[in-house]
Motif scaffolding. Sequence first.
Motif, short mmCIF file in Angstrom:
data_model
loop_
_atom_site.label_atom_id
_atom_site.label_comp_id
_atom_site.label_asym_id
_atom_site.label_seq_id
_atom_site.Cartn_x
_atom_site.Cartn_y
_atom_site.Cartn_z
N CYS B 155 0.82 -1.23 0.00
CA CYS B 155 0.00 0.00 0.00
C CYS B 155 0.84 1.26 0.00
CB CYS B 155 -0.94 0.00 1.20
SG CYS B 155 -0.13 0.18 2.80
N GLY B 156 2.12 1.15 0.44
CA GLY B 156 2.98 2.33 0.44
C GLY B 156 2.95 3.16 1.71
N ALA B 157 2.13 2.78 2.69
CA ALA B 157 2.03 3.57 3.93
C ALA B 157 3.39 3.66 4.62
CB ALA B 157 0.99 2.96 4.86
N CYS B 158 4.13 2.55 4.65
CA CYS B 158 5.41 2.54 5.37
C CYS B 158 6.44 3.44 4.69
CB CYS B 158 5.94 1.11 5.49
SG CYS B 158 6.21 0.27 3.91
N VAL B 159 6.38 3.50 3.37
CA VAL B 159 7.32 4.36 2.63
C VAL B 159 7.00 5.82 2.90
CG1 VAL B 159 8.04 5.04 0.30
CG2 VAL B 159 7.68 2.62 0.84
N SER B 160 5.70 6.13 2.95
CA SER B 160 5.27 7.52 3.15
C SER B 160 5.68 8.04 4.51
CB SER B 160 3.75 7.60 2.98
OG SER B 160 3.27 8.88 3.31
N VAL B 161 5.62 7.20 5.53
CA VAL B 161 5.86 7.66 6.90
C VAL B 161 7.35 7.63 7.26
CG1 VAL B 161 5.72 5.46 8.15
CG2 VAL B 161 4.79 7.55 9.20
N CYS B 162 8.17 6.96 6.45
CA CYS B 162 9.57 6.71 6.81
C CYS B 162 10.41 8.00 6.76
CB CYS B 162 10.15 5.66 5.87
SG CYS B 162 11.93 5.40 6.11
N PRO B 163 11.00 8.41 7.88
CA PRO B 163 11.82 9.63 7.85
C PRO B 163 13.07 9.47 7.00
CG PRO B 163 11.96 8.57 10.00
CD PRO B 163 10.92 7.83 9.22
N ALA B 164 13.59 8.24 6.90
CA ALA B 164 14.80 8.03 6.09
C ALA B 164 14.49 8.19 4.60
CB ALA B 164 15.39 6.65 6.37
N VAL B 165 13.29 7.78 4.18
CA VAL B 165 12.89 7.97 2.78
C VAL B 165 12.80 9.47 2.48
CG1 VAL B 165 11.00 7.71 1.12
CG2 VAL B 165 11.71 5.76 2.51
N GLN B 166 12.24 10.23 3.44
CA GLN B 166 12.11 11.67 3.24
C GLN B 166 13.47 12.35 3.17
OE1 GLN B 166 9.08 12.86 2.62
NE2 GLN B 166 8.27 10.81 3.02
N ALA B 167 14.39 11.91 4.06
CA ALA B 167 15.70 12.56 4.14
C ALA B 167 16.64 12.10 3.03
CB ALA B 167 16.32 12.30 5.51
N HIS B 168 16.52 10.84 2.64
CA HIS B 168 17.45 10.26 1.65
C HIS B 168 16.63 9.52 0.60
CE1 HIS B 168 20.24 10.97 4.95
NE2 HIS B 168 19.52 10.15 5.70
N PRO B 169 16.09 10.22 -0.38
CA PRO B 169 15.19 9.58 -1.35
C PRO B 169 15.73 8.31 -2.03
CG PRO B 169 15.14 11.95 -1.59
CD PRO B 169 16.23 11.65 -0.61
N PRO B 170 17.03 8.12 -2.18
CA PRO B 170 17.43 6.85 -2.79
C PRO B 170 17.16 5.63 -1.91
CG PRO B 170 19.27 8.43 -2.74
CD PRO B 170 18.18 9.01 -1.92
N PHE B 171 16.88 5.84 -0.63
CA PHE B 171 16.67 4.72 0.30
C PHE B 171 15.61 3.76 -0.26
CE2 PHE B 171 14.61 3.40 4.55
CZ PHE B 171 15.39 2.25 4.64
N MET B 172 15.96 2.47 -0.25
CA MET B 172 15.02 1.44 -0.75
C MET B 172 13.68 1.49 -0.05
SD MET B 172 16.97 -2.14 -0.97
CE MET B 172 18.54 -2.27 -1.79
N GLY B 173 13.72 1.80 1.23
CA GLY B 173 12.47 1.90 1.98
C GLY B 173 12.06 0.59 2.62
N PRO B 174 11.16 0.69 3.60
CA PRO B 174 10.80 -0.48 4.41
C PRO B 174 10.10 -1.60 3.63
CG PRO B 174 9.78 1.55 5.26
CD PRO B 174 10.53 1.93 4.05
N ALA B 175 9.23 -1.27 2.70
CA ALA B 175 8.47 -2.33 2.02
C ALA B 175 9.38 -3.21 1.18
CB ALA B 175 7.38 -1.72 1.14
N ALA B 176 10.31 -2.57 0.45
CA ALA B 176 11.21 -3.34 -0.41
C ALA B 176 12.13 -4.22 0.43
CB ALA B 176 12.03 -2.40 -1.28
N LEU B 177 12.60 -3.69 1.56
CA LEU B 177 13.49 -4.50 2.41
C LEU B 177 12.73 -5.66 3.04
CD1 LEU B 177 15.60 -1.59 3.92
CD2 LEU B 177 16.48 -3.45 2.48
N ALA B 178 11.49 -5.43 3.45
CA ALA B 178 10.69 -6.53 4.00
C ALA B 178 10.42 -7.58 2.93
CB ALA B 178 9.37 -5.99 4.56
N ALA B 179 10.14 -7.13 1.71
CA ALA B 179 9.88 -8.08 0.62
C ALA B 179 11.14 -8.88 0.31
CB ALA B 179 9.41 -7.32 -0.63
N LEU B 180 12.27 -8.20 0.33
CA LEU B 180 13.55 -8.87 0.05
C LEU B 180 13.82 -9.93 1.13
CD1 LEU B 180 16.77 -7.05 -1.06
CD2 LEU B 180 16.87 -8.84 0.64
#
Lengths: 388, 237
Positions: B155-180
Motif C-alpha cells: 500500500c505504500g504507507a510505510c514508505v510515506s511515513v519513513c523519515p529516512a525515505v524523506q531525508a534520503h530519497p534513494p533509500f530502498m524503503g521499508p516495504a522493499a526491504l521486508a519483501a527482500l
Amino acid sequence: MEHVLIIGGGVGGALAHDLTLRGFRVTLVEKGELLSGTTGRHHGLLHSGARYVLHDPAAARECWEENQILRRIAPQAIEPNDGLFVALDETDLSFREPFLEGCAAAGIPAREISVDEALARVPGLNPEAKAAVRVPDGSMDAFRLALPFFATARANGAEIRPYCEVTALERRGGAVTGVQVCDHRTGRSETIGADLVVNAAGPWAGRIAEMAAVQVPIQPAPGVMVSVAGRLTHMVVNRLHPAGEGDIIVPQRRLSILGTTAWLADDPDRVTAPAAHIRRLLTLGAQLLPAVRSLQPHAVWSASRPLLRTDPALDPYSISRTFDCFDHAVRDRVEGLVTLIGGKATTMRAMAEKSADLICRKTGRNIAGRTRETVLRPYRGYWRQAVP
Amino acid sequence: MAVPTGQGEPEPMRTIRFKISRFKPGRIDPSRFETFVLAVNENMTVLDCLEQIRLVQDPTLVYRHSCHHSACGTCACIINGTERLACLTRVWALATTTVTLAPLRGFARIADLAVDMTGFYREIEAEWEVLRTAEPLAGAADSGGALRLENCIECGACVSVCPAVQAHPPFMGPAALAALHNQMQKTTAEQRPALLARAAVPHGEPMCERALACSRVCPTGVYPARHIADLRRLRLG
C-alpha cells in the motif's frame, strides 16, 4: 491494424491483452482506478464451477475450464487450497446426489470426503456437518489476479488510461467513431477516434449504450460482503445447497470473507450495505464456521454484479452468470460499437476471447486468439515496466 | 435478500467536513485544499465518503481504490496526519468533525489523492513470491501444505511515513526491504547471499534510521522494521 477503444478497466483489461496479442492497436479508458468497479471488488473466489452445477451447467463448465487456465497463466495471486461443499441439514443432503452428478457432467473433479476428513482439514467447521464434497475452488486477490492482464497488454503496446471518463460517443451518420473523454488527471477533455469502440463498462454498460441511443440487457445486481479478521479455514467453504445468500466463506491472507447477498437495482452506483444484510451474512457464516460468531466485521463493502438480463422478474441468485457480446451493427444498426455483458472474474479471459473473436469477424481479420496459452506478466510488471 | 428500501428508523448521521488536497498538474498546481461537507453514518469509512463525494459532489475527484477490504492496498492516504487505508478507517472513530485527506508522501503524484506506484516497485522484483506457507489452523497440527498470500498488500504507507525515505530519497524503503527478506526465506541457500548483498548496499538496510514508524502504520501487520533488523543482524554476522 484497426484501433480499438475499450471502455472499462475491469474485464476490459483481459480484452486489451487479447487484442494486442492479435495485433490490434488498443486504447483502454477507465473512469477511476483500474479494477475499482466490480472486477476488483468481489469476495475473491476462484470458481471451480461447482456453485453453478445445479442451475447453470454452462457457467459451471466454463468456470472450471477458466479456473485451470488462470492457474497456468496467472498463478501468482491464487491461494490454491481447494474448497468444500458442506451439507448441514437434511435439505442440504437431498442436493448431494444431483450436485455430484452435476459436477461429473461439467467435468469438475468433485469428490465426497468423510465428515471426519473435512473436520481434519477445516477444524473450525460446524461439527454437525452431514456431508462434505471437495472441489477445486481457490481464493484469489481480485486486484492482483486481474492486473497481469493490464501489465501484459501494456507491455505489448496497449495504452491504458485510468481516471479517464467517457462523457460522450463520437458519431458520424449511424456509426460510432470514437469517444469524448474527460481526463480527471488533468481536467482536460479530448476526443479519441477509434475504428471500433467496445463497451466493457460492466454494470455501467447501460449508461454507455444510452450515449449511442441503444439499449442493452444489463441488470446491475449489487451484493454485500463482510470480512472478519482471522483466517478460519484454508479451503473455501460453501453451503451444499442451491445458490443463495450467505453460502460461502473465502479465506484470503489473514481474513475470512463472508459472501454474499444479491438484489436487483436500477442504479449501479447505489451500492449500500444494509445492516440487515450484514447481520444475515454473519448468522449464515456462523452456521458453516461457528467461530464467525465471536468475530467482529473487519470490513463491509458492496459491489454491483453486471448480470445479463434474460427475464426481468428473475431471482438474482439464479440469473445465469454466463456472458454475451453484442455487435450493435447487427442488433441496432449502429456501426462501430460492441458491448459485452455478464460473466464473472473467473471467466474474464474467456469473455475477452469471445469478444475478440467477434471483433475479428467484424473487421474481416482471421487471427486466432492466443490468451489460453500465453503466460501473463506478474502483476508488479504493470508498474515495473515504467522503471527506467 | 429483499431490495433495501431505505425505510425504517432514520439512522443517526453526523455532519463531517472533508478537507481534501486537490492537485491536477497544470490546472490545480500547486495543490490546495478543498472542503466537502457530507452526512456520515456510524459505519461509513473514509473510502465510502470519497465514493459519495465523487458520485454526488465532484466527479473529477481522483483517488485509488479497488477491493474495499484491505487486500489490494490501493487506498492508502494520509488521514488526519496518519498513513491509513481509507477502506478500513471509520469516520466516526476518528472523533473529529473535520477529516483532512492528503496523498502519500515520497511518491510522484498523479492527481488529487492518487500517487504513482512505479517508485514503490523499483527495488521489488516482479517475480518475487507473493505466496507463503499458511499457518496451521486452530486445532490442526500443521498447515496441510496450504499456501496463502503474503501479509504485505504493497500500500505504500510505510514508505510515506519513513523519515529516512524523506531525508534520503534513494533509500530502498521499508516495504522493499521486508519483501527482500521474505524472498530470502523462500529461495535456496545458494541464492540467499546475493539477496543479502542487495539489502546491504548503502541505499539499502544501512540507511534505515530505526524510527520504527513503518511498523506503526502498517495496516496488515508486516512489521517491516523487524525484517530490517533481521537483515542488519545477518549483515553484521
